[in-house]
Design an enzyme around this catalytic site. Structure first.
Site, mmCIF file in Angstrom:
data_model
loop_
_atom_site.group_PDB
_atom_site.id
_atom_site.type_symbol
_atom_site.label_atom_id
_atom_site.label_comp_id
_atom_site.label_asym_id
_atom_site.label_seq_id
_atom_site.Cartn_x
_atom_site.Cartn_y
_atom_site.Cartn_z
ATOM 1 N N LYS A 194 0.850 -1.195 0.000
ATOM 2 C CA LYS A 194 0.000 0.000 0.000
ATOM 3 C C LYS A 194 0.883 1.241 0.000
ATOM 4 O O LYS A 194 1.642 1.454 0.951
ATOM 5 C CB LYS A 194 -0.871 0.034 1.255
ATOM 6 C CG LYS A 194 -1.852 1.207 1.208
ATOM 7 C CD LYS A 194 -2.492 1.488 2.548
ATOM 8 C CE LYS A 194 -1.869 2.671 3.252
ATOM 9 N NZ LYS A 194 -1.924 3.924 2.510
ATOM 10 N N GLU A 270 10.408 0.452 10.207
ATOM 11 C CA GLU A 270 11.353 1.549 9.953
ATOM 12 C C GLU A 270 10.607 2.834 10.282
ATOM 13 O O GLU A 270 9.717 3.239 9.543
ATOM 14 C CB GLU A 270 11.776 1.574 8.480
ATOM 15 C CG GLU A 270 12.531 0.359 8.015
ATOM 16 C CD GLU A 270 13.920 0.270 8.587
ATOM 17 O OE1 GLU A 270 14.381 1.246 9.210
ATOM 18 O OE2 GLU A 270 14.540 -0.790 8.440
ATOM 19 N N CYS A 305 13.336 10.603 7.284
ATOM 20 C CA CYS A 305 13.362 9.971 8.615
ATOM 21 C C CYS A 305 14.723 10.165 9.267
ATOM 22 O O CYS A 305 14.834 10.268 10.486
ATOM 23 C CB CYS A 305 13.062 8.487 8.486
ATOM 24 S SG CYS A 305 14.049 7.697 7.228
ATOM 25 N N GLU A 404 9.699 14.618 16.167
ATOM 26 C CA GLU A 404 10.072 14.655 14.756
ATOM 27 C C GLU A 404 9.250 15.729 14.043
ATOM 28 O O GLU A 404 8.019 15.695 14.091
ATOM 29 C CB GLU A 404 9.809 13.288 14.125
ATOM 30 C CG GLU A 404 10.323 13.201 12.711
ATOM 31 C CD GLU A 404 10.140 11.809 12.124
ATOM 32 O OE1 GLU A 404 9.104 11.181 12.383
ATOM 33 O OE2 GLU A 404 11.051 11.363 11.401
HETATM 34 P P1 NAD Z 1 2.477 7.599 8.532
HETATM 35 O O1 NAD Z 1 2.891 6.697 9.624
HETATM 36 O O2 NAD Z 1 1.393 8.563 8.775
HETATM 37 O O3 NAD Z 1 2.009 6.738 7.268
HETATM 38 C C1 NAD Z 1 2.806 5.729 6.725
HETATM 39 C C2 NAD Z 1 1.915 4.747 6.010
HETATM 40 O O4 NAD Z 1 1.045 4.154 6.974
HETATM 41 C C3 NAD Z 1 1.022 5.363 4.945
HETATM 42 O O5 NAD Z 1 0.893 4.473 3.864
HETATM 43 C C4 NAD Z 1 -0.300 5.523 5.672
HETATM 44 O O6 NAD Z 1 -1.414 5.528 4.808
HETATM 45 C C5 NAD Z 1 -0.292 4.292 6.557
HETATM 46 N N1 NAD Z 1 -1.141 4.445 7.744
HETATM 47 C C6 NAD Z 1 -1.528 5.602 8.360
HETATM 48 N N2 NAD Z 1 -2.327 5.316 9.406
HETATM 49 C C7 NAD Z 1 -2.445 3.976 9.463
HETATM 50 C C8 NAD Z 1 -3.139 3.083 10.321
HETATM 51 N N3 NAD Z 1 -3.901 3.528 11.336
HETATM 52 N N4 NAD Z 1 -3.018 1.749 10.109
HETATM 53 C C9 NAD Z 1 -2.267 1.286 9.084
HETATM 54 N N5 NAD Z 1 -1.609 2.074 8.229
HETATM 55 C C10 NAD Z 1 -1.690 3.414 8.409
HETATM 56 O O7 NAD Z 1 3.813 8.287 8.030
HETATM 57 P P2 NAD Z 1 3.987 9.338 6.856
HETATM 58 O O8 NAD Z 1 3.434 10.625 7.338
HETATM 59 O O9 NAD Z 1 3.483 8.781 5.562
HETATM 60 O O10 NAD Z 1 5.581 9.400 6.727
HETATM 61 C C11 NAD Z 1 6.331 10.110 7.593
HETATM 62 C C12 NAD Z 1 6.912 9.218 8.677
HETATM 63 O O11 NAD Z 1 7.598 8.120 8.094
HETATM 64 C C13 NAD Z 1 7.938 9.929 9.507
HETATM 65 O O12 NAD Z 1 7.723 9.637 10.872
HETATM 66 C C14 NAD Z 1 9.254 9.345 9.042
HETATM 67 O O13 NAD Z 1 10.279 9.405 9.957
HETATM 68 C C15 NAD Z 1 8.883 7.962 8.689
HETATM 69 N N6 NAD Z 1 9.844 7.376 7.732
HETATM 70 C C16 NAD Z 1 10.756 6.472 8.198
HETATM 71 C C17 NAD Z 1 11.694 5.924 7.333
HETATM 72 C C18 NAD Z 1 12.704 4.928 7.828
HETATM 73 O O14 NAD Z 1 13.300 4.242 7.018
HETATM 74 N N7 NAD Z 1 12.909 4.811 9.104
HETATM 75 C C19 NAD Z 1 11.709 6.306 5.996
HETATM 76 C C20 NAD Z 1 10.770 7.237 5.552
HETATM 77 C C21 NAD Z 1 9.824 7.763 6.444
#
Ligand code: NAD
Length: 498
Positions: A194, A270, A305, A404
């Site tokens: 997804k 991650e 991230c 963050e």
């Molecule tokens: P997010 O956690 O809001 O969303 C990530 C994914 O999870 C999206 O596809 C979203 O639709 C899905 N999601 C959201 N709510 C959900 C739920 N209740 N149940 C299941 N899935 C759900 O994160 P974001 O805003 O898309 O991305 C930013 C975050 O990602 C930051 O915290 C960043 O640090 C992290 N990130 C980490 C890495 C890494 O490798 N550590 C890399 C990139 C981004």
């Protein structure tokens, strides 16, 4: 940037009107509409204008995708294909992604607000490189033989998990997909993935290219839609064997609950970061330090991230380093992501821009001084632009140093001595990445070893696609990339033979 690169980018821009965007889930080898037919608008963050309507999937669409992935996993059309044939298909896929770098880069730029010089020159080539590295690993994974009594042999093999669920964020839509798909597919699994709902377009095209390369139907399935329906359905699905999640720590935590309340599927996380960059008093070339500090926090609009968002600098060098950082800022032009000269494009959405600006206000209220930036610019474009922002006078107990922000916002924290620097750096719930700058090699290595982070750069080491990436503490666990990245997608089996 080379002349060829500029020409590539110019050509990509000219192709914008000819883009044919895929907007439906890709299930069992074809695009199909979602059950119920709902759609949502995805917009260009640089203009605030709609780009396309994307099919809004739900749990029933996840069921269909999982059924297709399960059938493909069970009949062995992928896992039992010879490793050489799997490798050839994955290599062909990587080549197709490279061949479509202009198109994919353009899609990524208009969908995610990222500068086109990054997407065409880095994001998409690195997406292909990631698939290619894993393709090459396909026929190089050997098993082991355990010490066995005379007349018997105990083999240790590593087998695919089966059906892998993957849920990814919006900051590197194509690359984050490749970080999951490369190892999951190279190890013989089938996948239901997804994308983030704001950035689904590049992955749908990449999946189509996978089919063109020869990935059998059902091996790679993409379901578009919101996290709290599609993402949760993946997290709770009884027929998914393992989930690889990249995103926020808050949502990562939920995936552990989903697993605990469903089938104990393996979960690899991650998550977020609040990465420290420590600059010692003896760091001799402050222009070099400032250039690296700027890359660490301003790259990809700070939507990273691993963003080096806490600059922990020896108090004797703070003012000089601040000057060097300010001198660096003209190299970070903010503007139209389709302009090859732009290095900072638009933040992903209005809501996210407001969230980041909210943190700048919190910083002000907590006593920080905004040295530069901190205000929305280019509002007349309709886009969500924020220039590089630097907050001075930050203490590590302030929210801007603990949470963050995920934007181009750098907090400056002075330190007194080495122990103080390490203490401040490690005083965080996160542990994804860190940087150390010192002319004293021994000290740099000593400090690098004391830092609780999955990856540490010394004097501006930079990102290496071949080294494992992942976090300590609440930045998650499990590693992506390199040989270690394969482990999450494999079960260990021992077999006793008479
Ligand atoms: P997010 O956690 O809001 O969303 C990530 C994914 O999870 C999206 O596809 C979203 O639709 C899905 N999601 C959201 N709510 C959900 C739920 N209740 N149940 C299941 N899935 C759900 O994160 P974001 O805003 O898309 O991305 C930013 C975050 O990602 C930051 O915290 C960043 O640090 C992290 N990130 C980490 C890495 C890494 O490798 N550590 C890399 C990139 C981004």
């Amino acid at each position: 940037m080379t002349d060829t690169a500029v020409r590539e980018i110019e050509q990509a821009r000219n192709e914008i009107t000819r883009l044919r965007l895929r907007t439906q889930p890709f299930i069992a080898g074809e695009f199909r509409d979602v059950i119920g037919g709902a759609r949502y608008v995805t917009e260009n963050p640089a203009t605030g204008q709609p780009i396309a309507e994307v099919a809004q999937g739900g749990p029933a669409d996840v069921d269909l995708a999982v059924a297709a992935a399960r059938e493909a996993a069970d009949d062995g059309r992928w896992s039992r294909m010879s490793p050489g044939d799997r490798k050839r298909i994955l290599l062909r896929w990587a080549d197709l992604i490279d061949a479509h770098a202009r198109e994919l880069g353009l899609i990524e730029t208009i969908d995610a607000g990222k500068p086109i010089s990054d997407t065409v020159e880095l994001d998409i080539p690195e997406t292909a490189a990631c698939i290619r590295w894993h393709a090459e690993a396909t026929d190089k994974l050997y098993g082991e033989v355990a010490p066995s009594p005379e007349g018997t042999v105990a083999t240790i093999t590593r087998e695919p998990m089966g059906v892998v669920g993957a849920v990814i964020p919006w900051n590197y839509p194509a690359q984050m997909a490749a970080w999951k798909l490369g190892p999951a597919l190279a190890t013989g699994n089938t996948v239901v993935i997804k994308p983030a709902s704001m950035t689904s377009l590049s992955l749908l095209r990449i999946a189509e290219l996978g089919a063109e390369a020869g990935l059998p139907a059902g091996v790679l399935n993409v379901v578009t839609g919101p996290g709290d329906t599609v993402g949760e359905a993946i997290g709770r699905h009884l027929d998914i064997d393992c989930v690889a999640f990249t995103g926020s720590t808050e949502v990562g935590r939920r995936f552990l609950t989903y697993s605990a309340e469903s089938n104990l599927k393996r979960v690899k996380l991650e998550l977020g970061g609040k990465s420290p960059q420590i600059v010692f008093g003896d760091a001799d070339d402050l222009a070099h330090v400032a250039a690296n500090v700027a890359i660490a926090i301003f790259w990809n609009m700070g939507e990273n991230c691993s963003a080096g968002s806490r600059l922990i600098v020896h108090r004797s060098r703070k003012e000089a380093l601040l000057e060097a950082i300010e001198a660096e800022l003209p190299r970070w032009p903010v503007g139209d992501p389709l302009d090859p000269a732009t290095r900072i494009g638009a933040l992903i959405s209005r809501g996210h821009l407001e969230r980041v600006l909210g943190y700048v206000d919190v910083g002000r209220r907590e006593g920080a001084r905004v040295v530069t930036g901190g205000r929305r610019i280019l509002e007349e474009t309709g886009g969500y632009f924020l220039p590089p922002t630097v907050l001075d006078g930050v203490r590590n107990d302030m929210r801007v140093a603990r949470e963050e922000i995920f934007g181009p916002v750098l907090s400056i924290l002075p330190f007194a001595d080495e122990d103080d620097a390490v203490r401040i750096a490690n005083d965080s719930i996160f542990g994804l990445h860190a940087g150390v700058f010192s002319a004293d090699r021994e000290r740099a290595l000593r400090v690098a070893r004391r830092l609780r982070a999955g990856q540490v750069d010394v004097n501006g080491g930079g990102f290496n696609l071949l080294a494992p990436f992942g976090g300590f503490k609440q930045s998650g666990y499990g590693r992506e990339l390199g040989r270690h990245g394969l482990d999450a997608y494999l079960e260990v089996k021992s077999l006793q033979l008479p």
